[in-house]
Structure formats: C-alpha cells, structure tokens
Design a protein around this motif. Structure first.
Motif, PDB file in Angstrom:
ATOM      1  N   SER A   1      90.411  87.681  51.453  1.00  0.00           N
ATOM      2  CA  SER A   1      90.656  86.637  50.454  1.00  0.00           C
ATOM      3  C   SER A   1      92.031  86.014  50.647  1.00  0.00           C
ATOM      4  CB  SER A   1      90.533  87.226  49.042  1.00  0.00           C
ATOM      5  OG  SER A   1      89.248  87.768  48.836  1.00  0.00           O
ATOM      6  N   PHE A   2      93.017  86.870  50.901  1.00  0.00           N
ATOM      7  CA  PHE A   2      94.376  86.366  51.113  1.00  0.00           C
ATOM      8  C   PHE A   2      94.442  85.455  52.338  1.00  0.00           C
ATOM      9  CE2 PHE A   2      98.539  86.864  53.165  1.00  0.00           C
ATOM     10  CZ  PHE A   2      99.356  86.374  52.160  1.00  0.00           C
ATOM     11  N   ILE A   3      93.820  85.881  53.435  1.00  0.00           N
ATOM     12  CA  ILE A   3      93.836  85.075  54.656  1.00  0.00           C
ATOM     13  C   ILE A   3      93.119  83.740  54.448  1.00  0.00           C
ATOM     14  CG2 ILE A   3      92.984  84.972  57.031  1.00  0.00           C
ATOM     15  CD1 ILE A   3      93.442  87.991  57.222  1.00  0.00           C
ATOM     16  N   SER A   4      91.977  83.769  53.752  1.00  0.00           N
ATOM     17  CA  SER A   4      91.222  82.539  53.496  1.00  0.00           C
ATOM     18  C   SER A   4      92.021  81.570  52.645  1.00  0.00           C
ATOM     19  CB  SER A   4      89.901  82.879  52.813  1.00  0.00           C
ATOM     20  OG  SER A   4      89.108  83.734  53.618  1.00  0.00           O
ATOM     21  N   VAL A   5      92.670  82.095  51.605  1.00  0.00           N
ATOM     22  CA  VAL A   5      93.478  81.230  50.729  1.00  0.00           C
ATOM     23  C   VAL A   5      94.642  80.621  51.493  1.00  0.00           C
ATOM     24  CG1 VAL A   5      95.007  81.235  48.717  1.00  0.00           C
ATOM     25  CG2 VAL A   5      92.817  82.421  48.612  1.00  0.00           C
ATOM     26  N   ILE A   6      95.290  81.427  52.318  1.00  0.00           N
ATOM     27  CA  ILE A   6      96.423  80.923  53.100  1.00  0.00           C
ATOM     28  C   ILE A   6      95.971  79.832  54.060  1.00  0.00           C
ATOM     29  CG2 ILE A   6      98.104  81.520  54.884  1.00  0.00           C
ATOM     30  CD1 ILE A   6      98.897  82.391  52.085  1.00  0.00           C
ATOM     31  N   SER A   7      94.810  80.009  54.704  1.00  0.00           N
ATOM     32  CA  SER A   7      94.326  78.999  55.642  1.00  0.00           C
ATOM     33  C   SER A   7      94.025  77.686  54.927  1.00  0.00           C
ATOM     34  CB  SER A   7      93.073  79.503  56.364  1.00  0.00           C
ATOM     35  OG  SER A   7      92.000  79.685  55.455  1.00  0.00           O
ATOM     36  N   VAL A   8      93.533  77.757  53.707  1.00  0.00           N
ATOM     37  CA  VAL A   8      93.271  76.544  52.925  1.00  0.00           C
ATOM     38  C   VAL A   8      94.581  75.897  52.494  1.00  0.00           C
ATOM     39  CG1 VAL A   8      92.271  75.639  50.798  1.00  0.00           C
ATOM     40  CG2 VAL A   8      91.023  77.333  52.137  1.00  0.00           C
ATOM     41  N   ILE A   9      95.526  76.698  52.039  1.00  0.00           N
ATOM     42  CA  ILE A   9      96.815  76.164  51.588  1.00  0.00           C
ATOM     43  C   ILE A   9      97.549  75.472  52.723  1.00  0.00           C
ATOM     44  CG2 ILE A   9      99.109  76.819  50.762  1.00  0.00           C
ATOM     45  CD1 ILE A   9      97.784  78.955  49.058  1.00  0.00           C
ATOM     46  N   VAL A  10      97.502  76.074  53.921  1.00  0.00           N
ATOM     47  CA  VAL A  10      98.183  75.478  55.073  1.00  0.00           C
ATOM     48  C   VAL A  10      97.586  74.112  55.400  1.00  0.00           C
ATOM     49  CG1 VAL A  10      98.570  75.710  57.553  1.00  0.00           C
ATOM     50  CG2 VAL A  10      98.932  77.668  56.051  1.00  0.00           C
ATOM     51  N   GLN A  11      96.252  74.012  55.337  1.00  0.00           N
ATOM     52  CA  GLN A  11      95.604  72.738  55.665  1.00  0.00           C
ATOM     53  C   GLN A  11      95.832  71.681  54.589  1.00  0.00           C
ATOM     54  OE1 GLN A  11      91.739  72.726  57.939  1.00  0.00           O
ATOM     55  NE2 GLN A  11      91.574  74.740  57.020  1.00  0.00           N
ATOM     56  N   THR A  12      95.773  72.087  53.331  1.00  0.00           N
ATOM     57  CA  THR A  12      95.911  71.123  52.232  1.00  0.00           C
ATOM     58  C   THR A  12      97.360  70.949  51.787  1.00  0.00           C
ATOM     59  OG1 THR A  12      95.550  72.858  50.575  1.00  0.00           O
ATOM     60  CG2 THR A  12      93.611  71.697  51.411  1.00  0.00           C
ATOM     61  N   LYS A  13      98.272  71.721  52.386  1.00  0.00           N
ATOM     62  CA  LYS A  13      99.690  71.664  52.020  1.00  0.00           C
ATOM     63  C   LYS A  13      99.909  71.947  50.536  1.00  0.00           C
ATOM     64  CE  LYS A  13     100.751  68.430  55.719  1.00  0.00           C
ATOM     65  NZ  LYS A  13     101.294  67.096  56.082  1.00  0.00           N
ATOM     66  N   GLY A  14      99.164  72.906  50.039  1.00  0.00           N
ATOM     67  CA  GLY A  14      99.373  73.373  48.675  1.00  0.00           C
ATOM     68  C   GLY A  14      98.757  72.503  47.599  1.00  0.00           C
ATOM     69  N   LEU A  15      97.894  71.563  47.962  1.00  0.00           N
ATOM     70  CA  LEU A  15      97.279  70.702  46.945  1.00  0.00           C
ATOM     71  C   LEU A  15      96.209  71.468  46.181  1.00  0.00           C
ATOM     72  CD1 LEU A  15      96.862  67.877  45.677  1.00  0.00           C
ATOM     73  CD2 LEU A  15      95.123  67.486  47.434  1.00  0.00           C
ATOM     74  N   PHE A  16      96.296  71.395  44.848  1.00  0.00           N
ATOM     75  CA  PHE A  16      95.259  71.992  44.001  1.00  0.00           C
ATOM     76  C   PHE A  16      94.791  70.934  43.019  1.00  0.00           C
ATOM     77  CE2 PHE A  16      93.857  74.091  40.102  1.00  0.00           C
ATOM     78  CZ  PHE A  16      92.871  74.928  40.617  1.00  0.00           C
ATOM     79  N   THR A  17      93.538  70.556  43.106  1.00  0.00           N
ATOM     80  CA  THR A  17      92.994  69.531  42.225  1.00  0.00           C
ATOM     81  C   THR A  17      91.510  69.783  41.999  1.00  0.00           C
ATOM     82  OG1 THR A  17      92.597  67.150  41.940  1.00  0.00           O
ATOM     83  CG2 THR A  17      92.563  68.004  44.185  1.00  0.00           C
TER      84      THR A  17
END
Length: 375
Positions: free
Chosen positions: A100-116
C-alpha cells in the motif's frame, strides 16, 4: 471559433487550470501496477523468514491442539476464528502495508501530490451512448487492448517457458522433503514474476509515453483560445488602448492648465511649442521649468491658450525643438540653456514694460550650483 483546430501547446495557465480545477494530471496506471507487483514480491522476499516463522508457529500450535478436549459451543468456534484471523493478519498485514505504501508513493510521485475528488464527480455526458461508442474505438481503448494482449502473452510465454524447462525438477519434488519442495516452488514463482516485471517495465515505459502524448494532445489549444486567454490575463488590447488614451488626455488637460501661468512660450513656429515658467521675483526656482510642451496640433493649442492669457510668445526654432526633445514636462532646463533662456526672459520683461530684469548674476550662481550637484 467552434471546431477550430487545436495546434498550439497548452499555456501555463491552461495547465494550472487543468490540474487544479479539473484534476487532470499525467499518470500511467501501468507504472502503479508494475511497482506494486515488484513491491509485493520484494517485500515477501525480505519478510520470508518472518512469514515462514509465523506460519510454522501457527501450524505447530494447531497440531498440538488436536488432542485437546473440544467443547461444541459457539464461544469455541469464535475463539478459533479470532485466533486464525489474528494469525493471518500477523502474516499478511506487513506485506499489505508495504504494498500500500509503495502504491501510494508511486501515485504521489506521478501526480505531484495532487488530491482531488473532481474526477469522481458524476458527468451526464458519460451516460451518452454515442460518447461510449466513441470511447470503445478511441486510441486510448485500442492501446489498452494492445497492452492487455502483450501482458497476457508475456505471462503465458514466461510461465510456460519456466515450467517446461523445470518439469523434471518439479516432478522429482514428490520424493523430496516438503521444505525443499516449498522453497523450490517459491524460487520458481519468484523467477517468473521477476521476468514478467522486466517485461512490464518496458510496457509501463511505453504506456507512460503514450499517456504523455495523449495528455499533451488533450491540453492543446486553438489560436483563438490562446488569444482569449491572453486577453483575460493581460486585458483586452482595445480596452487597454482606451485607458492609455484617456490617461494621455488627462495628462494633456493638466498640462494645458499650466499654460496660463507660464512666463514665456517658445515656438518653432507651428511644429513645436514649449511653455516655460520662472519665478524671477522671489527666485524660489533654481532654474526655469517646462510646464507644457507639444507638437503640431498640440503646439497650436498651447500657442492659442498662451495668446488668450497674454503669455509672452517668441519664436526660436532651434531652442523650441531642443527643449521639446530633451526636457520633460515638470523638469528644469539644463545649464547649457541658461544663457539663451535668460535672454528670452529679459526680452519678455522688456516687452511688457516691466522694470524687473532677469538677475543674470543669480542665474550664473544657480548654474554653478547645478554643476556641483546643487539640484
């Protein structure tokens, strides 16, 4: 214009709006999948000793409990279920947490921390069957099908190749120790997964390039959209032009209000006109000041106002042009013009029959102060 071809790259504002307002970011789901698979088996490899130890402990406890007296009650079944759930959680949860941690990090890196949550909002356009048919035959759908075929073919090819090459060893596992058989099967599975991950890395790289191309294509703008955005950011050029024109008119109006109080207007004869003021009686000014200047029609207007208010007007083509080009309104004349302006001021006072003369000595003193930074 509607239907205009979009050929221009997206502007920074367009990219910012797409990210912040629409939640559109460049992202490849294949990268998340590949990283998750790698993380899963890497964490299992790191935690294999711990997992095997916990599994052995659980099995041993269950075997030892076989000879215990069994009470056929609901509490007994509940205790068995709870203990089994806890044991499974202790074995599986560390791996799940890492994945879960690795998956979240891979998403954050691609989206540059965008949460919407905006992409999750329902859109009635998605219910349009025509749009659904178009998506079925879109480039995105075709690429998705190709990725699925490549990945399925890779799984079949790698799994079949590894199992076929190890068939003799796999058959012989029947006569080996269970621990050795488990280890061999685990190594085989790990090898298959690693080979598949190498293939998936290339598929992910290709998918990322495609997603980048698709993302840039969707953000492209038409020339009219770029112009409209520029107008919104910088203001309509026509409106800005009108504002500047109004400012010039107001500045000219203020300038014209200074002409009646001028001492002399130097003209050339109709192309340039410069109004000068110098308080010679109180000598509060360090040097004559340009209170108004103009060219052509504006020059004629200055001359007309000066004539209406009895301001002394003289013609000096060279001086009028030099004053117009080198001295701004509200500025004092340079020291190089002191003598000739003093002469004109003297002529003005004499023409008006006034006994006050321009104090040439005082002007020279002022000139010396200006030369030494007295201004």
């Amino acid at each position: 214009m509607p239907g205009e071809e979009k050929t221009e790259k997206a502007t920074p504002k367009k990219r910012r709006d797409a990210r912040e307002k629409e939640g559109q970011v460049l992202q490849s789901k294949e990268i998340v999948t590949t990283v998750s698979i790698l993380g899963t088996f890497a964490s299992m490899a790191v935690l294999s000793t711990y997992m095997f130890g916990m599994l052995t402990k659980t099995v041993t406890e269950d075997i030892e409990a076989v000879g215990d007296e069994f009470v056929n009650e609901i509490s007994t079944y509940t205790n068995v279920f709870v203990r089994a759930a806890v044991d499974c959680a202790l074995i599986i949860l560390p791996v799940v947490a890492i994945i879960s941690f690795i998956s979240v990090i891979s998403v954050i890196v691609q989206t540059k921390g965008l949460f919407t949550m905006k992409p999750l909002k329902p859109k009635f356009s998605k219910l349009n069957p025509i749009n659904g048919i178009k998506k079925m035959f879109s480039m995105q759908a075709i690429v998705g099908i190709l990725k699925g075929i490549i990945e399925l073919a890779a799984v079949i090819f790698v799994a079949y190749g590894q199992i076929e090459s190890r068939m003799i060893e796999i058959v012989s596992l029947v006569d080996t120790e269970p621990i050795y058989a488990v280890t061999y099967i685990a190594n085989t599975i790990f090898t298959i997964v690693m080979l598949l991950c190498i293939i998936f890395v290339f598929v992910s790289a290709g998918d990322y390039l495609f997603q980048w191309w698709q993302f840039e294509k969707n953000l492209k703008m038409s020339k009219q959209e770029v112009k409209d955005e520029y107008k919104q950011m910088e203001g309509d050029p026509q409106i800005k032009g009108k504002i500047k024109q109004k400012q010039r008119e107001m500045a000219q109006q203020r300038m014209m209000e200074q002409v009646p109080g001028a001492d002399v207007v130097v003209r050339n004869p109709t192309h340039y006109a410069v109004a000068l003021k110098y308080d010679v009686e109180t000598f509060t000014m360090q040097a004559p000041v340009v209170v108004a200047k103009g060219q052509d029609a504006l020059a004629l207007k200055i001359i007309k106002i000066a004539e209406e208010h009895g301001v002394y007007i003289t013609e000096n083509r060279a001086l009028a042009r030099e004053l117009y080009e080198t001295v701004d309104v509200g500025r004092m004349i340079p020291p190089t013009m002191f003598n000739i302006v003093a002469t004109i001021l003297t002529e003005m006072y004499n023409a008006k029959g006034m006994t006050v003369n321009v104090p040439e000595k005082a002007l020279k003193e002022q000139q010396e102060r200006m030369r030494h930074g007295g201004t």
